[in-house]
Write a protein that holds these residues in place. Structure first.
Motif, PDB file in Angstrom:
ATOM      1  N   UNK A 113       0.665  -1.231   0.039  1.00 15.68           N
ATOM      2  CA  UNK A 113      -0.060   0.136   0.057  1.00 15.68           C
ATOM      3  C   UNK A 113       0.902   1.262   0.012  1.00 15.68           C
ATOM      4  N   UNK A 114       1.939   1.247   0.688  1.00 20.65           N
ATOM      5  CA  UNK A 114       2.833   2.427   0.814  1.00 20.65           C
ATOM      6  C   UNK A 114       3.386   2.732  -0.618  1.00 20.65           C
ATOM      7  N   UNK A 115       3.820   1.760  -1.295  1.00 20.52           N
ATOM      8  CA  UNK A 115       4.605   1.941  -2.534  1.00 20.52           C
ATOM      9  C   UNK A 115       3.332   2.248  -3.485  1.00 20.52           C
ATOM     10  N   UNK A 116       2.205   2.172  -3.469  1.00 23.43           N
ATOM     11  CA  UNK A 116       1.256   2.340  -4.259  1.00 23.43           C
ATOM     12  C   UNK A 116       0.704   3.951  -3.977  1.00 23.43           C
ATOM     13  N   UNK A 117       0.751   4.093  -2.920  1.00 22.89           N
ATOM     14  CA  UNK A 117       0.404   5.664  -2.458  1.00 22.89           C
ATOM     15  C   UNK A 117       1.549   6.486  -3.168  1.00 22.89           C
ATOM     16  N   UNK A 118       2.905   6.059  -2.924  1.00 24.47           N
ATOM     17  CA  UNK A 118       4.068   6.863  -3.580  1.00 24.47           C
ATOM     18  C   UNK A 118       3.890   7.076  -5.288  1.00 24.47           C
ATOM     19  N   UNK A 119       3.037   5.955  -5.854  1.00 26.91           N
ATOM     20  CA  UNK A 119       2.984   6.100  -7.148  1.00 26.91           C
ATOM     21  C   UNK A 119       1.631   7.106  -7.759  1.00 26.91           C
ATOM     22  N   UNK A 120       1.128   7.482  -6.506  1.00 22.50           N
ATOM     23  CA  UNK A 120       0.035   8.391  -6.928  1.00 22.50           C
ATOM     24  C   UNK A 120       0.974   9.797  -7.464  1.00 22.50           C
ATOM     25  N   UNK A 121       2.094   9.879  -7.154  1.00 23.03           N
ATOM     26  CA  UNK A 121       2.964  11.154  -7.806  1.00 23.03           C
ATOM     27  C   UNK A 121       3.822  10.838  -8.766  1.00 23.03           C
ATOM     28  N   UNK A 149     -10.090   0.040  -4.528  1.00 28.00           N
ATOM     29  CA  UNK A 149     -10.108  -1.435  -4.346  1.00 28.00           C
ATOM     30  C   UNK A 149      -9.833  -1.934  -2.913  1.00 28.00           C
ATOM     31  N   UNK A 150      -8.533  -1.385  -2.538  1.00 24.38           N
ATOM     32  CA  UNK A 150      -8.113  -1.836  -1.101  1.00 24.38           C
ATOM     33  C   UNK A 150      -7.811  -0.275  -0.517  1.00 24.38           C
ATOM     34  N   UNK A 151      -8.723   0.190   0.098  1.00 28.49           N
ATOM     35  CA  UNK A 151      -8.643   1.606   0.640  1.00 28.49           C
ATOM     36  C   UNK A 151      -7.367   1.825   1.882  1.00 28.49           C
ATOM     37  N   UNK A 152      -6.941   2.893   1.962  1.00 24.58           N
ATOM     38  CA  UNK A 152      -5.840   2.996   3.038  1.00 24.58           C
ATOM     39  C   UNK A 152      -5.883   4.501   3.488  1.00 24.58           C
ATOM     40  N   UNK A 153      -6.360   4.758   4.623  1.00 23.91           N
ATOM     41  CA  UNK A 153      -6.453   6.106   5.162  1.00 23.91           C
ATOM     42  C   UNK A 153      -5.251   6.885   5.138  1.00 23.91           C
ATOM     43  N   UNK A 154      -3.929   6.383   4.846  1.00 24.58           N
ATOM     44  CA  UNK A 154      -2.784   7.068   4.883  1.00 24.58           C
ATOM     45  C   UNK A 154      -2.663   7.618   3.560  1.00 24.58           C
ATOM     46  N   UNK A 155      -3.332   7.177   2.595  1.00 23.60           N
ATOM     47  CA  UNK A 155      -3.598   7.947   1.081  1.00 23.60           C
ATOM     48  C   UNK A 155      -4.323   9.110   1.069  1.00 23.60           C
ATOM     49  N   UNK A 156      -5.195   9.499   2.160  1.00 20.39           N
ATOM     50  CA  UNK A 156      -5.967  10.688   1.900  1.00 20.39           C
ATOM     51  C   UNK A 156      -5.498  12.052   1.341  1.00 20.39           C
ATOM     52  N   UNK A 157      -4.275  12.550   1.829  1.00 14.67           N
ATOM     53  CA  UNK A 157      -3.838  13.763   1.564  1.00 14.67           C
ATOM     54  C   UNK A 157      -3.301  13.524   0.089  1.00 14.67           C
ATOM     55  N   UNK A 158      -2.644  12.529  -0.324  1.00 16.89           N
ATOM     56  CA  UNK A 158      -2.364  12.445  -1.619  1.00 16.89           C
ATOM     57  C   UNK A 158      -3.293  12.265  -2.566  1.00 16.89           C
ATOM     58  N   UNK A 159      -4.622  11.454  -2.320  1.00 19.98           N
ATOM     59  CA  UNK A 159      -5.557  11.340  -3.215  1.00 19.98           C
ATOM     60  C   UNK A 159      -6.354  12.850  -3.356  1.00 19.98           C
ATOM     61  N   UNK A 160      -6.410  13.564  -1.916  1.00 27.18           N
ATOM     62  CA  UNK A 160      -7.091  14.856  -2.263  1.00 27.18           C
ATOM     63  C   UNK A 160      -6.204  15.895  -3.221  1.00 27.18           C
ATOM     64  N   UNK A 161      -5.131  15.714  -3.125  1.00 31.51           N
ATOM     65  CA  UNK A 161      -4.214  16.678  -4.174  1.00 31.51           C
ATOM     66  C   UNK A 161      -4.564  16.275  -5.540  1.00 31.51           C
ATOM     67  N   UNK A 162      -5.231  15.165  -5.914  1.00 32.45           N
ATOM     68  CA  UNK A 162      -5.511  14.996  -7.255  1.00 32.45           C
ATOM     69  C   UNK A 162      -6.995  15.295  -7.733  1.00 32.45           C
ATOM     70  N   UNK A 163      -7.820  15.897  -6.771  1.00 39.01           N
ATOM     71  CA  UNK A 163      -9.040  16.131  -7.056  1.00 39.01           C
ATOM     72  C   UNK A 163      -9.287  17.003  -8.177  1.00 39.01           C
TER      73      UNK A 163
END
Length: 207
Positions: free
Chosen positions: A80-88, A104-118
């Motif tokens: 999950x950590x690696x997936x979050x990194x690839x959001x950038x 498909x596999x939610x992770x709260x640690x991704x929230x700020x990174x996903x918000x940045x893409x909205x």
């Protein structure tokens, strides 16, 4: 050719080729071989994650896309950590794949990174990011409400759409305020969210 994926159940180890073979297939450029490998590498656990991590530095975005596709099969925080990194990632398709994986596999640690893409110019990426935030649910509410209050127009719409997909009573005051906004989409999704919590009224269908 990259394509959306469906997460599969873990496959019995007895039917799985060696990890070197799977990595070779994953990066072969053949979609059928890469997809089969992506589904099987998770059986190698931490060793598989470590091997995939080394490919994320590849200059080939197609290889990076398949790495994210394979990481999505893991139930492990390192994946999950690696997936979050690839959001950038610099490639939009890789970012889209990462957002889809987090849906498909939610992770709260991704929230700020996903918000940045909205508010991203790539609207599919923004849409997938909103879907992932909706899948995360209440841990994303505070960040989504902040975007609704202060974000750009397109990001606000995606935020309200995300909020409308799950129940969190903390969003109710903001959703009610949006019913008076001069935006059909904001009003529509606010009403959808309120209805989903049993307190809304349907005023119209968007054209």
């Amino acid at each position: 050719m990259r394509r959306p994926f469906v997460l599969l159940e873990t496959i019995a180890m007895g039917n799985i080729p060696g990890l070197d073979t799977l990595i070779s297939h994953l990066t072969s450029g053949n979609d059928a071989d890469a997809e089969a490998a992506a589904q099987q590498i998770a059986a190698y656990g931490q060793e598989g994650i470590q091997r995939l991590a080394t490919i994320l530095s590849s200059a080939d975005p197609d290889e990076r896309w398949w790495v994210v596709r394979s990481l999505a099969e893991f139930d492990h925080p390192d994946a999950s950590r690696l997936i979050i990194l690839t959001l950038k990632d610099t490639d939009k398709a890789v970012q889209q794949c990462a957002a889809l994986a987090l849906r498909e596999k939610p992770d709260p640690k991704a929230v700020p990174h996903l918000v940045a893409l909205l508010g991203d110019d790539d609207r599919l990426l923004a849409h997938l990011a909103a879907d992932a935030l909706a899948a995360i649910g209440p841990p994303a509410t505070k960040a989504l409400l902040e975007v609704v209050e202060n974000g750009a127009d397109l990001a606000r719409i995606e935020s309200v759409r995300a909020l409308a997909q799950y129940e969190d009573h903390a969003s109710i005051p903001t959703l009610f305020k949006l019913l008076d906004e001069d935006s059909a989409l904001l009003e529509y999704w606010a009403n959808e969210g309120l209805e989903n919590m049993g307190i809304g009224m349907r005023f119209f269908w968007p054209g």
